[in-house]
Design a protein around this motif. Sequence first.
Motif, PDB file in Angstrom:
ATOM      1  N   ILE A 209       0.785  -1.165   0.090  1.00 21.46           N
ATOM      2  CA  ILE A 209       0.095  -0.050   0.003  1.00 21.46           C
ATOM      3  C   ILE A 209       0.723   1.259   0.092  1.00 21.46           C
ATOM      4  N   ILE A 210       1.845   1.370   1.041  1.00 21.09           N
ATOM      5  CA  ILE A 210       2.751   2.582   0.840  1.00 21.09           C
ATOM      6  C   ILE A 210       3.602   2.764  -0.453  1.00 21.09           C
ATOM      7  N   ALA A 211       3.922   1.274  -0.963  1.00 19.80           N
ATOM      8  CA  ALA A 211       4.701   1.589  -2.317  1.00 19.80           C
ATOM      9  C   ALA A 211       3.961   2.128  -3.568  1.00 19.80           C
ATOM     10  N   LEU A 212       2.416   1.599  -3.654  1.00 19.20           N
ATOM     11  CA  LEU A 212       1.911   2.096  -4.596  1.00 19.20           C
ATOM     12  C   LEU A 212       1.323   3.400  -4.312  1.00 19.20           C
ATOM     13  N   ALA A 213       1.294   3.758  -3.033  1.00 19.68           N
ATOM     14  CA  ALA A 213       0.892   5.428  -2.666  1.00 19.68           C
ATOM     15  C   ALA A 213       1.923   6.335  -3.383  1.00 19.68           C
ATOM     16  N   ILE A 214       3.177   5.928  -2.813  1.00 17.35           N
ATOM     17  CA  ILE A 214       4.313   6.821  -3.295  1.00 17.35           C
ATOM     18  C   ILE A 214       4.331   6.879  -4.846  1.00 17.35           C
ATOM     19  N   ASN A 215       4.189   5.640  -5.711  1.00 14.21           N
ATOM     20  CA  ASN A 215       3.972   5.576  -7.049  1.00 14.21           C
ATOM     21  C   ASN A 215       2.959   6.541  -7.505  1.00 14.21           C
ATOM     22  N   SER A 216       1.768   6.468  -6.930  1.00 13.31           N
ATOM     23  CA  SER A 216       0.697   7.025  -7.585  1.00 13.31           C
ATOM     24  C   SER A 216       0.720   8.741  -7.385  1.00 13.31           C
ATOM     25  N   VAL A 217       1.336   9.019  -6.278  1.00 10.82           N
ATOM     26  CA  VAL A 217       1.562  10.623  -5.876  1.00 10.82           C
ATOM     27  C   VAL A 217       2.502  11.203  -6.765  1.00 10.82           C
ATOM     28  N   PHE A 218       3.689  10.527  -6.669  1.00 10.12           N
ATOM     29  CA  PHE A 218       4.550  11.198  -7.588  1.00 10.12           C
ATOM     30  C   PHE A 218       4.597  11.058  -9.000  1.00 10.12           C
ATOM     31  N   ALA A 219       3.858   9.943  -9.555  1.00  5.09           N
ATOM     32  CA  ALA A 219       3.462  10.078 -11.057  1.00  5.09           C
ATOM     33  C   ALA A 219       2.440  11.128 -11.135  1.00  5.09           C
ATOM     34  N   PHE A 220       1.611  10.931 -10.517  1.00  4.56           N
ATOM     35  CA  PHE A 220       0.405  11.990 -10.536  1.00  4.56           C
ATOM     36  C   PHE A 220       1.099  13.810 -10.824  1.00  4.56           C
ATOM     37  N   ILE A 221       2.118  13.993  -9.773  1.00  4.32           N
ATOM     38  CA  ILE A 221       2.402  15.431  -9.818  1.00  4.32           C
ATOM     39  C   ILE A 221       3.285  15.589 -10.959  1.00  4.32           C
ATOM     40  N   SER A 222       4.037  14.553 -11.357  1.00  2.00           N
ATOM     41  CA  SER A 222       5.004  14.559 -12.452  1.00  2.00           C
ATOM     42  C   SER A 222       4.444  15.085 -13.713  1.00  2.00           C
ATOM     43  N   LEU A 232      12.076  14.519 -13.983  1.00  2.00           N
ATOM     44  CA  LEU A 232      12.956  13.271 -13.988  1.00  2.00           C
ATOM     45  C   LEU A 232      13.012  12.933 -12.420  1.00  2.00           C
ATOM     46  N   PHE A 233      13.011  13.846 -11.295  1.00  2.00           N
ATOM     47  CA  PHE A 233      12.917  13.551 -10.085  1.00  2.00           C
ATOM     48  C   PHE A 233      11.777  12.895  -9.590  1.00  2.00           C
ATOM     49  N   PHE A 234      10.772  13.341  -9.869  1.00  2.00           N
ATOM     50  CA  PHE A 234       9.251  12.897  -9.651  1.00  2.00           C
ATOM     51  C   PHE A 234       9.313  11.513 -10.305  1.00  2.00           C
ATOM     52  N   ARG A 235       9.698  11.114 -11.489  1.00  2.00           N
ATOM     53  CA  ARG A 235       9.684   9.752 -12.130  1.00  2.00           C
ATOM     54  C   ARG A 235      10.626   8.931 -11.506  1.00  2.00           C
ATOM     55  N   LEU A 236      11.688   9.536 -10.740  1.00  2.00           N
ATOM     56  CA  LEU A 236      12.622   8.480  -9.917  1.00  2.00           C
ATOM     57  C   LEU A 236      11.848   8.038  -8.734  1.00  2.00           C
ATOM     58  N   VAL A 237      11.386   9.030  -8.098  1.00  2.00           N
ATOM     59  CA  VAL A 237      10.721   8.586  -6.940  1.00  2.00           C
ATOM     60  C   VAL A 237       9.504   7.742  -7.215  1.00  2.00           C
ATOM     61  N   SER A 238       8.606   7.943  -8.270  1.00  2.00           N
ATOM     62  CA  SER A 238       7.749   7.187  -8.813  1.00  2.00           C
ATOM     63  C   SER A 238       8.292   5.507  -9.085  1.00  2.00           C
ATOM     64  N   GLY A 239       9.274   5.576  -9.640  1.00  2.00           N
ATOM     65  CA  GLY A 239       9.932   4.099 -10.000  1.00  2.00           C
ATOM     66  C   GLY A 239      10.483   3.510  -8.616  1.00  2.00           C
ATOM     67  N   PHE A 240      10.768   4.473  -7.636  1.00  2.00           N
ATOM     68  CA  PHE A 240      11.094   3.689  -6.325  1.00  2.00           C
ATOM     69  C   PHE A 240      10.057   3.083  -5.849  1.00  2.00           C
ATOM     70  N   GLY A 241       8.925   3.811  -5.756  1.00  2.00           N
ATOM     71  CA  GLY A 241       7.584   3.209  -5.422  1.00  2.00           C
ATOM     72  C   GLY A 241       7.213   1.941  -5.745  1.00  2.00           C
ATOM     73  N   ILE A 242       7.148   1.780  -7.303  1.00  2.16           N
ATOM     74  CA  ILE A 242       6.585   0.868  -7.965  1.00  2.16           C
ATOM     75  C   ILE A 242       7.758  -0.459  -7.940  1.00  2.16           C
ATOM     76  N   GLY A 243       8.737  -0.027  -7.679  1.00  2.00           N
ATOM     77  CA  GLY A 243       9.856  -1.192  -7.488  1.00  2.00           C
ATOM     78  C   GLY A 243       9.264  -2.180  -6.504  1.00  2.00           C
ATOM     79  N   GLY A 244       8.587  -1.852  -5.521  1.00  2.00           N
ATOM     80  CA  GLY A 244       8.113  -2.702  -4.488  1.00  2.00           C
ATOM     81  C   GLY A 244       7.314  -3.853  -5.015  1.00  2.00           C
ATOM     82  N   SER A 245       6.384  -3.502  -6.156  1.00  2.00           N
ATOM     83  CA  SER A 245       5.312  -4.230  -6.477  1.00  2.00           C
ATOM     84  C   SER A 245       5.724  -5.513  -6.836  1.00  2.00           C
ATOM     85  N   ILE A 246       6.763  -6.100  -7.637  1.00  3.46           N
ATOM     86  CA  ILE A 246       6.798  -7.293  -8.265  1.00  3.46           C
ATOM     87  C   ILE A 246       7.330  -8.260  -6.844  1.00  3.46           C
TER      88      ILE A 246
END
Length: 696
Positions: A209-222, A232-246
Amino acid sequence: MDDRYRNNPNSYQDPQGGSNTYSTFREGGDQGGYYGSNEYPAQDEDAASDATEGHDDEDEIYEGEYQGIPHPDDIRANKKAAQAQYEGQGDRLAERMQDQEQLAHQYEAIIEECSHGRFQWTLFFVAGLALMADGVECFVVGFVMPSAEKDMCMSNANKGMLVMRAGGRPLTPISLLLLAGLIVYLGMMLGAFMWGGLADKMGRRKCLIIALAINSVFAFISSFVQGYGLFLFFRLVSGFGIGGSIPIVYSYFSEFLCREKRGEHLSWLCMFWMIGGIYASSMAWGIIPHYGWGSSMGTSYQFHSWRVFVLVCTLPAISSLIGLIFMPESPRFLLEVSALKHFKPAMCCVSQIKTLKQEDEFIEIQSSTGTWHQRWFVRIMTVVKQVCQNVLSLLSPQFRMNTLFMAVVWFTMAFSYYGLAVWFPDMIKHLQNEEYESKVKVFYRERVEHFTFNFTLENQIHKEGKYFNDKFYKIDLKSVTFEDSLFEECYFEDIRSTDTVFKNCTIVSTVFYNTDLYKHKFIKCKFENSTFLQQKEGCHLDFNEENDILIYLVSFLGSLAVLPGNIISALFMDKIGRIKMIGGSMLISSVCTFFLFFGSSESAIIGWQCLFCGTSVAAWNGIEVITVELYPTSKRATAFGVLNGLCKFAAILGSFIFASFVGITKVMPILLASTALVAGGLLALRLPETREQVLM
């Protein structure tokens, strides 16, 4: 001799009624002994003989006792005690492993009794949306890069951060499909390491839940930021969040599946990554080319269609996040970290598991101990320490060989797959560029006077031309070069140019009005009485050029080709086993790469790409299933996170290496991919088969 002394030779009683008890001693004791004292006289020989009468040899004082030297008997006794303690620890460890195995079988029996019902299918779609979000994230930056560069007024110097050089020439926009996503892969690599480790300590559902929330928020802001660096910074943090999904999704979902159907349903779950690629490709194809799908407020704020595409790509993560709120934590994880209050074989609903949570003594700090930030610091450092210990435990003797073998298999598969994923579209684009350049029109020493150019000039080279009193009005200049030419009393108005330059030209009494012919497009040119008026501000988008339909088509076909391989692997994963699936698929994929030697056209390369993607997906499914089953619950997400992070590193490395050979040679990419796949496939055959294994 006094009878009181004779009755107890080790005790001397004072005539006044006092007593002085002492241990046995040796004759001739030094000043530290009993007879070293001046208060009592030394005994005679008969008294000494009587004093030692009946004395046991075993009670004799060891000669080195007072020198601090241990007695040999004490040494042997200590060794026996240590050995007994070690054997006791071994027995306790064996007993603990036996208890864990018994618990695993009990849990498996409960899951089998619950069967595969509505709850599992609901969780299947919720977890699948999280995987779909991961697949979308891999394509977003590559799709929007061409438009984002123009929209954010990126100069060539700024683009050097992502546009690498291959063979002394800049990479084409198609290369940015994955290479421009370097920043995203870096974030995903770091996220996989961290979220995988935290999921084994804090819980699968909470971390996801936390990982997807980080991805959603920062992808939306980007999608709203205007600066390229911020994007690029917001996409970096977005990738950091979605990295936990798999790592988390596979660990989480597998713990709700029974042994007989685990491989099949995990393979079906893998299809959502493919669906993510299809979703991103189709949305990009349908949204980005439509420039009108956006708005702008002057030149300071631009919201064009590519930003709409970025917003649409956040929907899978947001949907999965909402669904997870209604899902329970993994009962297998709760069994690992908690003590069951009620554990009944008749329990067929995971929500009925009642637990008594056991907080770690280092984490649970009373409010009276230190300040709030000190308590949070201790909690964070304790969790970090536990995660690091869990990571290091993957190299313990129990897991070392499996971890090393799995690391090689993951690395070789990712290196080949992602490397070829970049090489395929780059080669197609290279062939197109060669064909385009072969059709270039060259004009020598042309002389044009009093002529109005009101039509597009494309793919042309004009050398040593002379233009007098000519007018260039509302036209596009695409891939046009003017060399050693003379422009005298000419007029340029409302000009849009792409890949257009003026080299060694002389420009006399010429007016440039409302054009994008900036100074950097004039190389070693000489100006005399020429004027630039109201040049175009901001940046304009040319969707006919930057957003080539080939980018979306290649990605769409590559994702769609995975469907047959997914279906086959899902149907046969539990029948032929994980090891044969991985090894066979990797070896077949290596054979497919050799056929690339015979493909020299665009259609042939696209065909071999589809075949490679279709065969390699079975290996990916097998790798992900066996990674779940090789490790116990306390290390499952951690191991998956470490291996998936290594996979992202191999993807970055493979992308750079394979892209560097585009336009130079195709021998090295083919050999590198084939060698890696063969090595990984053969090594995978050494892994233990896990299809009959319960989740520990």
